[in-house]
Design an enzyme around this catalytic site. Structure first.
Site, short mmCIF file in Angstrom:
data_model
loop_
_atom_site.label_atom_id
_atom_site.label_comp_id
_atom_site.label_asym_id
_atom_site.label_seq_id
_atom_site.Cartn_x
_atom_site.Cartn_y
_atom_site.Cartn_z
N LEU A 131 0.81 -1.22 0.00
CA LEU A 131 0.00 0.00 0.00
C LEU A 131 0.84 1.27 0.00
O LEU A 131 0.43 2.29 -0.55
CB LEU A 131 -0.93 0.02 1.23
CG LEU A 131 -1.99 -1.06 1.30
CD1 LEU A 131 -2.78 -0.94 2.58
CD2 LEU A 131 -2.93 -0.97 0.10
N GLY A 132 2.01 1.24 0.65
CA GLY A 132 2.84 2.43 0.72
C GLY A 132 4.16 2.15 1.40
O GLY A 132 4.37 1.09 2.00
N GLY A 134 7.01 3.86 4.07
CA GLY A 134 7.31 4.87 5.06
C GLY A 134 8.80 5.01 5.28
O GLY A 134 9.62 4.38 4.61
N VAL A 175 3.96 -0.73 4.23
CA VAL A 175 2.59 -1.05 4.63
C VAL A 175 1.95 -1.95 3.58
O VAL A 175 2.05 -1.67 2.38
CB VAL A 175 1.75 0.23 4.82
CG1 VAL A 175 0.35 -0.12 5.29
CG2 VAL A 175 2.43 1.17 5.82
N LYS A 233 1.88 -2.83 8.92
CA LYS A 233 3.13 -2.10 8.73
C LYS A 233 4.28 -2.97 9.25
O LYS A 233 4.35 -3.29 10.43
CB LYS A 233 3.09 -0.77 9.47
CG LYS A 233 4.37 0.05 9.29
CD LYS A 233 4.22 1.38 10.01
CE LYS A 233 5.47 2.24 9.84
NZ LYS A 233 5.35 3.52 10.55
N ASP A 250 5.85 14.73 12.28
CA ASP A 250 5.92 14.43 10.84
C ASP A 250 4.56 14.60 10.18
O ASP A 250 4.07 13.71 9.47
CB ASP A 250 6.45 13.01 10.62
CG ASP A 250 6.98 12.82 9.19
OD1 ASP A 250 7.25 13.84 8.51
OD2 ASP A 250 7.11 11.67 8.75
#
Length: 809
Positions: free
Chosen positions: A531-532, A534, A539, A554, A649
């Site tokens: 999904l992504g 970091g 993730v 994650k 962040d």
């Protein structure tokens, strides 16, 4: 330039002469010495002129106080000048000080002071009988005067030079900038506009009788930069002399070009003022004495319905007994019935998806005569009146159309300038068509009768009825047995599933579940769907309970000390939080060197995808709601959870959207927890370039204001739908978003930020102001997140922000 300076000096000779003479006469009796101060509640709270007709000091606005000059009147004082008019009022512990360094300074009693005079080193000051407050050098030379900075009024002996404007007040009791402005243009005309418009002829509603159209065409900016050497007749100013004559004069030789009004008073004790009133009309008043009420000597406009924007969007003005009243166009209702001049909005929902000519059954056309619109049409063509009405009905973009002299013009809402025309006027032969929504009601007027049963007494018929009844009973018993078995089995399986998933249900709401690594690997199909990415991990999409519950897993990829700190920080920070604008942590895995976190699944991705990668710009109301959602989430972290938490962040990539498009803050890997009574801490630099507050690089204690700075950048990105740093732009000044936003704010060109999108201008201005306050260089100038939420909700007034210094980090 030399001739222009000489002309201006000649125009101001009367004011300067009065100031010098006044200083010489009043130095001992009425002069104000450096070191003198005023407060709102201690007498005297003002410095008065010798005749006591004018005073400068504190006057009350709402629950606070502002600094201004007022004319003493019989029933009430009349404010003629306000310092820092768009700043919020100050409290009763404020102080107005003529400092020992010769500067006029407002000490607010809080962290910041406000300069009123733009110069220092004055030897003394004086409030003159003309209403002018003047600072002098030791040689009696005027070095600053209030006459050079008019707000909504000019007084006798005062001029309004080329390029300067008067702005109306917001209301009778609120002297901040209002809805209208009056500009002395470089083309030689004094022109009135709505305040939020540019200098184009289509927005003007009153002008002096010179050739206003010279250098201007509809929908183009007037040429304010004409060469003075080749157009000397355009080098003009408005001058209100001490006798009460309002004159348009030539700056070159001080001759009168046009006389707007002639004085009816020769008595020097009469005070005159020319004010752009809150209704947009420019009026000249005389005040014969302190005990008399003001008398209107002249006014620019007789019919108040000629004032553009008098009634707001989607409404028009009508005179009744010579009093203006606002009415909504068909298909619209007032935004505020108590303040009908604020405008109207649609009272029906317009179809978001429409195919031309196929959805006209949901709309109808209402026809009105003797109305005109000076808005710019998006379409214009030769067409009959009937075809014009039909064309608008079948056009998905069209909200209104006008038929005049064989031409048809189509418009989209909002309409700004709709006006009623009297009989015989230019537009009296025009017809305007408004598209309104209809409610489709479908009814069945014809209900077929039930068929009649034919009853017989024959044995054959009785036998058939008996067989049918037995069959029905048998079928019913079978159906009941099958349904009972199905319900029993379903309940047993559901109860067994609850036992197997122990941490689900109510338990899951209050505790974090410990997952095994194999369980999460199976749930994510071997960490297959990414999904992504970091800063510390990746993730993946997953599903539990046979695919019925979607999750996001994650996996921390740096399992050494840095990754362990990341894991522990996120567990501590989000494990104890419960808020609708924070991503919820469901569980974790700590098996050997493997560290995984299990979150609720956010089906609509990140805010970065929505703002920067979507094919179309997200809706304005959605962006406003998302900005408020993020602010509430940060407020919870700072002030409402058990231990204050610095996220460190905040950026669009860490703001996720669920299935209902609710914004939620995620990725607490860089979070810094404070003790309950701790307000600042030292820590290493953490966060993302472009969103870092300047104090990260200054080796000073870090506070929650670092999150406020990051939020300010994110809020400006939400408003403009672009990144903070964008290389592929049309102008170099647009590269850094914060710099470009401030330049547009100062120039009153906020519409550039949204690319012509139809937005609420007041909300747009408020969001820009909040964003600019949040990104101030000094942490003490940034508001708290509580103040940010109150300002975005419209509960708290927002002061005009100073220029932020962009750190470009």
């Amino acid at each position: 330039m030399a001739s222009f300076s000489a002309a201006v000096l000649l125009l101001q000779i009367f004011v300067c002469f009065e100031a010098v003479v006044g200083a010489a006469l009043q130095k001992h009796s009425n002069s104000i010495s450096p070191g003198t101060s005023l407060t709102p509640i201690t007498q005297p709270n003002s410095w008065q002129s010798p005749s006591r007709r004018f005073a400068l000091g504190f006057y009350q606005q709402g629950s606070g106080f502002l600094v201004g000059i007022w004319l003493v009147g019989a029933s009430q004082n009349i404010t003629v000048w306000t310092a820092n008019r768009d700043y919020p009022p100050v409290s009763s512990n404020a102080m107005l000080e003529f400092t020992t360094k010769g500067k006029l300074l407002l000490r607010t009693g809080q962290s910041e002071d406000r300069s009123i005079s733009t110069t220092a080193s004055a030897s003394f000051a004086s409030m003159l009988d003309s209403g002018n407050f003047v600072l002098y050098s030791k040689d009696f030379v005027v070095i600053w005067q209030s006459f050079d900075f008019p707000t909504d009024t000019i007084l006798g002996g005062q001029i309004l030079p080329n390029g300067h404007s008067l702005f109306s007040s917001f209301s009778e009791t609120n002297h901040s900038t209002g809805k209208f402005r009056l500009k002395m243009q470089y083309d030689g005309n004094l022109v009135a506009y709505p305040a939020s418009t540019e200098d184009i002829s289509v927005d003007a509603y009153w002008t002096t009788t010179l050739s206003y159209r010279r250098g201007c065409t509809a929908y183009t900016r007037c040429r304010d930069t004409l060469n003075p050497q080749s157009h000397l007749d355009l080098n003009s100013s408005i001058y209100l002399n001490s006798n009460g004559s309002l004159l348009l004069i030539n700056n070159t030789d001080s001759t009168t070009i046009q006389s707007l009004s002639h004085s009816s008073h020769s008595n020097n004790t009469v005070v005159h003022r020319a004010t752009l009133d809150i209704d947009g009309n420019f009026r000249l008043y005389s005040h014969p004495s302190v005990n008399s009420e003001p008398v209107i000597e002249w006014k620019a406009i007789d019919n108040m319905c000629d004032v553009k924007s008098f009634c707001g969007f989607n409404s028009y003005c009508t005179l009744n007994d010579n009093k203006p009243y606002c009415s909504c166009i068909p298909g619209a209702d007032f935004l505020d019935h108590d303040q009908q001049s604020t405008g109207c909005e649609r009272n029906f929902t317009k179809l978001t998806r429409c195919k031309d000519g196929k959805k006209n059954e949901f709309y109808d056309i209402i026809t009105m005569d003797n109305l005109k619109s000076e808005d710019r049409p998006y379409y214009e063509a030769e067409m009959t009146k009937d075809d014009c009405s039909k064309s608008c009905l079948e056009d998905c973009l069209c909200d209104a159309s006008i038929s005049k002299s064989g031409y048809c013009m189509k418009f989209m809402l909002p309409l700004r300038y709709i006006m009623r025309q009297s009989s015989g006027a230019e537009y009296s032969s025009s017809t305007i068509f408004f598209k309104v929504g209809t409610k489709s009601i479908r009814s069945n007027n014809h209900i077929p009768p039930y068929p009649q049963l034919v009853v017989t007494t024959s044995k054959k018929a009785l036998m058939i009825i008996l067989v049918l009844c037995l069959s029905l009973v048998t079928y019913s018993c079978f159906a009941l047995a099958f349904s009972g078995l199905f319900i029993f089995k379903h309940r047993v399986l559901k109860y067994r599933m609850l036992l197997e998933t122990g941490s689900s249900g109510l338990i899951e709401e209050f505790t974090l579940r410990l997952y095994s690594y194999n369980e999460l690997r199976k749930a994510t199909n071997g960490f297959k769907e990414k999904l992504g990415q970091g800063s510390f991990g990746t993730v993946y999409r997953g599903a539990l309970y046979k695919g019925k519950k979607l999750i996001a897993v994650k996996r921390l990829e740096k399992v050494v000390e840095e990754g362990e700190k990341e894991f522990r920080a996120e567990m501590r920070a989000i494990g104890r939080t419960r808020h609708k604008n924070l991503v919820r942590l469901l569980g974790y895995c700590a098996e050997g060197s493997k560290r995984l976190l299990v979150y609720e699944f956010m089906s609509n991705g990140s805010l970065a995808d929505l703002l920067f990668r979507a094919q179309r710009r997200p809706d304005w109301t959605e962006r406003v709601r998302i900005g408020l959602d993020v602010a509430r989430g940060i407020l919870y972290l700072h002030e409402e959870c058990e231990a204050p938490t610095l996220h460190c962040d905040i950026k669009p990539h860490n703001i996720l959207l669920d299935e209902f498009w609710t914004a939620k803050i995620s990725d607490f890997g860089l979070a810094k927890l404070l003790m309950p009574d701790q307000t600042r801490t030292f820590t290493q630099v953490r966060g993302t370039r472009g969103y870092l507050a300047p104090e990260w690089q200054k080796n000073i204690p870090i506070t929650v204001k670092v999150d406020v700075y990051s939020y300010g950048i994110v809020l400006l990105e939400i408003v403009c739908c672009r990144r903070n740093i964008e290389v592929n732009v049309l102008e170099p000044e647009e590269v850094v978003l914060s710099n470009w936003v401030y330049k547009c704010f100062v120039a009153r060109e906020l519409n550039k930020l949204v690319g012509g999108e139809e937005v609420d201008k007041k909300i747009l201005e408020n969001m820009v102001k909040v964003g600019l306050w949040c990104i101030q260089d000094e942490p003490v100038l940034r508001p708290s997140m509580k103040s940010v939420v109150l300002m975005l909700e419209g509960i708290t007034d927002i002061a005009t922000p100073p220029c932020p210094t962009n750190s470009s980090m």
